[in-house]
Design a protein around this motif. Structure first.
Motif, PDB file in Angstrom:
ATOM      1  N   GLY A   1       0.813  -1.209   0.000  1.00  0.00           N
ATOM      2  CA  GLY A   1       0.000   0.000   0.000  1.00  0.00           C
ATOM      3  C   GLY A   1       0.843   1.254   0.000  1.00  0.00           C
ATOM      4  O   GLY A   1       0.544   2.220  -0.707  1.00  0.00           O
ATOM      5  N   HIS A   2       1.912   1.251   0.792  1.00  0.00           N
ATOM      6  CA  HIS A   2       2.817   2.411   0.812  1.00  0.00           C
ATOM      7  C   HIS A   2       3.472   2.597  -0.560  1.00  0.00           C
ATOM      8  O   HIS A   2       3.652   3.728  -1.026  1.00  0.00           O
ATOM      9  CB  HIS A   2       3.894   2.223   1.883  1.00  0.00           C
ATOM     10  N   SER A   3       3.825   1.476  -1.192  1.00  0.00           N
ATOM     11  CA  SER A   3       4.394   1.531  -2.534  1.00  0.00           C
ATOM     12  C   SER A   3       3.397   2.158  -3.513  1.00  0.00           C
ATOM     13  O   SER A   3       3.754   3.007  -4.341  1.00  0.00           O
ATOM     14  CB  SER A   3       4.769   0.120  -2.996  1.00  0.00           C
TER      15      SER A   3
ATOM     16  N   ALA B   1       9.343   3.749  -6.173  1.00  0.00           N
ATOM     17  CA  ALA B   1       8.135   3.344  -5.446  1.00  0.00           C
ATOM     18  C   ALA B   1       7.784   1.894  -5.753  1.00  0.00           C
ATOM     19  O   ALA B   1       7.407   1.126  -4.861  1.00  0.00           O
ATOM     20  CB  ALA B   1       6.974   4.266  -5.823  1.00  0.00           C
ATOM     21  N   ILE B   2       7.896   1.510  -7.023  1.00  0.00           N
ATOM     22  CA  ILE B   2       7.631   0.113  -7.397  1.00  0.00           C
ATOM     23  C   ILE B   2       8.653  -0.811  -6.739  1.00  0.00           C
ATOM     24  O   ILE B   2       8.314  -1.869  -6.214  1.00  0.00           O
ATOM     25  CB  ILE B   2       7.665  -0.042  -8.928  1.00  0.00           C
ATOM     26  N   ALA B   3       9.921  -0.401  -6.760  1.00  0.00           N
ATOM     27  CA  ALA B   3      10.976  -1.220  -6.165  1.00  0.00           C
ATOM     28  C   ALA B   3      10.766  -1.399  -4.663  1.00  0.00           C
ATOM     29  O   ALA B   3      11.076  -2.460  -4.102  1.00  0.00           O
ATOM     30  CB  ALA B   3      12.343  -0.587  -6.440  1.00  0.00           C
ATOM     31  N   TYR B   4      10.217  -0.387  -4.007  1.00  0.00           N
ATOM     32  CA  TYR B   4       9.979  -0.460  -2.561  1.00  0.00           C
ATOM     33  C   TYR B   4       9.014  -1.580  -2.211  1.00  0.00           C
ATOM     34  O   TYR B   4       9.122  -2.216  -1.156  1.00  0.00           O
ATOM     35  CB  TYR B   4       9.434   0.878  -2.053  1.00  0.00           C
TER      36      TYR B   4
ATOM     37  N   SER C   1      12.443  -8.233  -3.380  1.00  0.00           N
ATOM     38  CA  SER C   1      13.852  -8.005  -3.057  1.00  0.00           C
ATOM     39  C   SER C   1      14.018  -6.943  -1.973  1.00  0.00           C
ATOM     40  O   SER C   1      14.916  -7.052  -1.125  1.00  0.00           O
ATOM     41  CB  SER C   1      14.618  -7.600  -4.322  1.00  0.00           C
ATOM     42  N   ALA C   2      13.162  -5.908  -1.989  1.00  0.00           N
ATOM     43  CA  ALA C   2      13.274  -4.853  -0.985  1.00  0.00           C
ATOM     44  C   ALA C   2      12.853  -5.340   0.396  1.00  0.00           C
ATOM     45  O   ALA C   2      13.333  -4.823   1.410  1.00  0.00           O
ATOM     46  CB  ALA C   2      12.438  -3.643  -1.394  1.00  0.00           C
ATOM     47  N   THR C   3      11.946  -6.320   0.442  1.00  0.00           N
ATOM     48  CA  THR C   3      11.556  -6.861   1.748  1.00  0.00           C
ATOM     49  C   THR C   3      12.653  -7.739   2.338  1.00  0.00           C
ATOM     50  O   THR C   3      12.734  -7.901   3.548  1.00  0.00           O
ATOM     51  CB  THR C   3      10.256  -7.684   1.624  1.00  0.00           C
TER      52      THR C   3
ATOM     53  N   HIS D   1      16.568  -3.536  -7.537  1.00  0.00           N
ATOM     54  CA  HIS D   1      15.316  -3.703  -8.273  1.00  0.00           C
ATOM     55  C   HIS D   1      14.978  -2.437  -9.057  1.00  0.00           C
ATOM     56  O   HIS D   1      14.567  -2.503 -10.230  1.00  0.00           O
ATOM     57  CB  HIS D   1      14.180  -4.044  -7.322  1.00  0.00           C
ATOM     58  N   GLY D   2      15.130  -1.279  -8.415  1.00  0.00           N
ATOM     59  CA  GLY D   2      14.837  -0.023  -9.086  1.00  0.00           C
ATOM     60  C   GLY D   2      15.742   0.224 -10.277  1.00  0.00           C
ATOM     61  O   GLY D   2      15.284   0.625 -11.356  1.00  0.00           O
ATOM     62  N   VAL D   3      17.037  -0.038 -10.115  1.00  0.00           N
ATOM     63  CA  VAL D   3      17.989   0.158 -11.213  1.00  0.00           C
ATOM     64  C   VAL D   3      17.720  -0.834 -12.341  1.00  0.00           C
ATOM     65  O   VAL D   3      17.775  -0.477 -13.528  1.00  0.00           O
ATOM     66  CB  VAL D   3      19.437   0.024 -10.693  1.00  0.00           C
ATOM     67  N   HIS D   4      17.418  -2.081 -11.978  1.00  0.00           N
ATOM     68  CA  HIS D   4      17.133  -3.120 -12.978  1.00  0.00           C
ATOM     69  C   HIS D   4      15.934  -2.739 -13.850  1.00  0.00           C
ATOM     70  O   HIS D   4      15.997  -2.783 -15.082  1.00  0.00           O
ATOM     71  CB  HIS D   4      16.862  -4.449 -12.263  1.00  0.00           C
ATOM     72  N   LEU D   5      14.850  -2.344 -13.197  1.00  0.00           N
ATOM     73  CA  LEU D   5      13.636  -1.989 -13.926  1.00  0.00           C
ATOM     74  C   LEU D   5      13.821  -0.701 -14.728  1.00  0.00           C
ATOM     75  O   LEU D   5      13.312  -0.575 -15.849  1.00  0.00           O
ATOM     76  CB  LEU D   5      12.475  -1.846 -12.949  1.00  0.00           C
TER      77      LEU D   5
END
Length: 353
Positions: free
Chosen positions: A85-87, A121-124, A128-130, A140-144
């Motif tokens: 939800g935060h994401s 926000a998507i990566a959060y 992987s972020a968890t 994840h953010g850099v990959h996407l």
């Protein structure tokens, strides 16, 4: 519901890729970039649609956790109380600000920063972020982002290749850029894979839905790399090779498609535990035979598997030969997809679990 959320993510990735390409191209001299552009209103609409697509995981949790009649309240509680939800809320804020920035022609740096915030926000909200709050989120953010920038630029070029005033000039900067983005994708992809599984469990994970999507994603990268090499180095033409640009775009869209589905499946931190809860992937047991606990992939050669692997190599050869021959454009796409399908079938048929 998993299919619904995965398809929502897929179209979200496409919208973000188109915007990433459009914004990135604003940093390139006009004579060395595609002339096709969507216009401020269309770009703003794409940005405004991002929260609608990004709401899918929250909607899924709402239907799972909130009783009928309390869905709206449940949606609000999940949006404010859960990581997904935060994401979603962060994505919504970044996307709406980006829509305003695009509609009114704000500075390109501001547009780029807002889009990067949306990727963050998507990566959060990712698996992987968890697992690794900092490393997983950044990777994840850099990959996407790398995948989306590459796909976005390519989609713009493929949409109207005739609008590229200087094809050679475009290649001079895009070829090394694409190579750099691919290197970033591979590096971050390996890091992300090792976050969710042991390196030795890679083949064993193929029995699981997550492992199947990971295998298909990796196989789709092979014709993508071949198409990129052909566009950048082999097809030495004065004019843009429209067929090859669209073929490379299709391969990138397949990578995005498998990425979207993979992000909605349970990662195999422990193969046996995940197998007990998830079961086998579709087709896995039919192709490889019934698995035995504990899950341990092993080579089990079969004539059918070897034949499919040979067919995949022939498909890849046809794909590459197409760079030297004037083959029908549909045949290029068919051979690329055919390679992925045949290689997948062959690998599964020579593997037992």
């Amino acid at each position: 519901m998993t299919v619904f959320t995965a398809l929502s993510d897929f179209f979200l990735y496409i919208f973000m890729a188109v915007l990433a390409g459009a914004i990135t191209l604003r940093f390139v001299p006009e004579t060395r970039r595609p002339g096709a552009h969507l216009g401020r209103r269309a770009e703003a609409l794409l940005a405004a649609a991002m929260p609608i697509l990004g709401a899918a995981p929250v909607v899924q949790l709402t239907f799972l956790l909130a009783p009928e009649g309390y869905r709206l309240r449940g949606f609000m509680d999940i949006a404010t109380g859960f990581r997904s939800g935060h994401s979603f809320l962060a994505l919504t804020a970044a996307a709406l600000l980006l829509a305003v920035a695009l509609r009114f022609g704000a500075n390109r740096v501001i547009q780029a920063l807002l889009l990067l915030t949306a990727f963050g926000a998507i990566a959060y909200g990712s698996h992987s972020a968890t697992i690794d709050e900092t490393g997983g989120l950044i990777a994840h953010g850099v990959h996407l982002t790398a995948l989306s920038v590459w796909a976005g630029i390519l989609l713009h070029a493929a949409a109207r290749p005739d609008a590229l005033p200087d094809w050679r000039g475009f290649l001079k900067w895009f070829t090394p850029t694409a190579a750099g983005l691919m290197a970033i994708m591979i590096g971050t992809g390996i890091f992300l894979m090792l976050l969710v599984m042991k390196a030795g469990d890679y083949a064993s994970s193929w029995i699981l839905p997550y492992g199947q999507m990971l295998l298909l994603k990796h196989l789709s990268i092979i014709p993508l790399l071949a198409a990129a090499m052909i566009n950048g180095f082999i097809a030495k033409k004065e004019l843009p090779p429209a067929g090859w640009l669209r073929t490379e775009s299709l391969m990138l869209l397949l990578v995005l498609f498998f990425t979207a589905f993979m992000s909605k499946l349970s990662p195999p931190h422990d193969i046996d535990t995940t197998f007990r809860s998830e079961g086998t992937a579709p087709l896995a047991e039919w192709l490889s035979g019934p698995p035995a606990m504990p899950i341990d992939a092993r080579l089990d050669l079969s004539l059918e598997g070897i034949l499919f692997l040979m067919i995949s190599l022939l498909m890849l050869a046809l794909f590459i030969i197409g760079s030297r021959r004037d083959l029908p454009k549909w045949l290029l796409a068919f051979s690329g997809i055919g390679f992925i399908a045949a290689a997948y079938l062959g690998l599964m048929m020579i593997t037992s679990f």
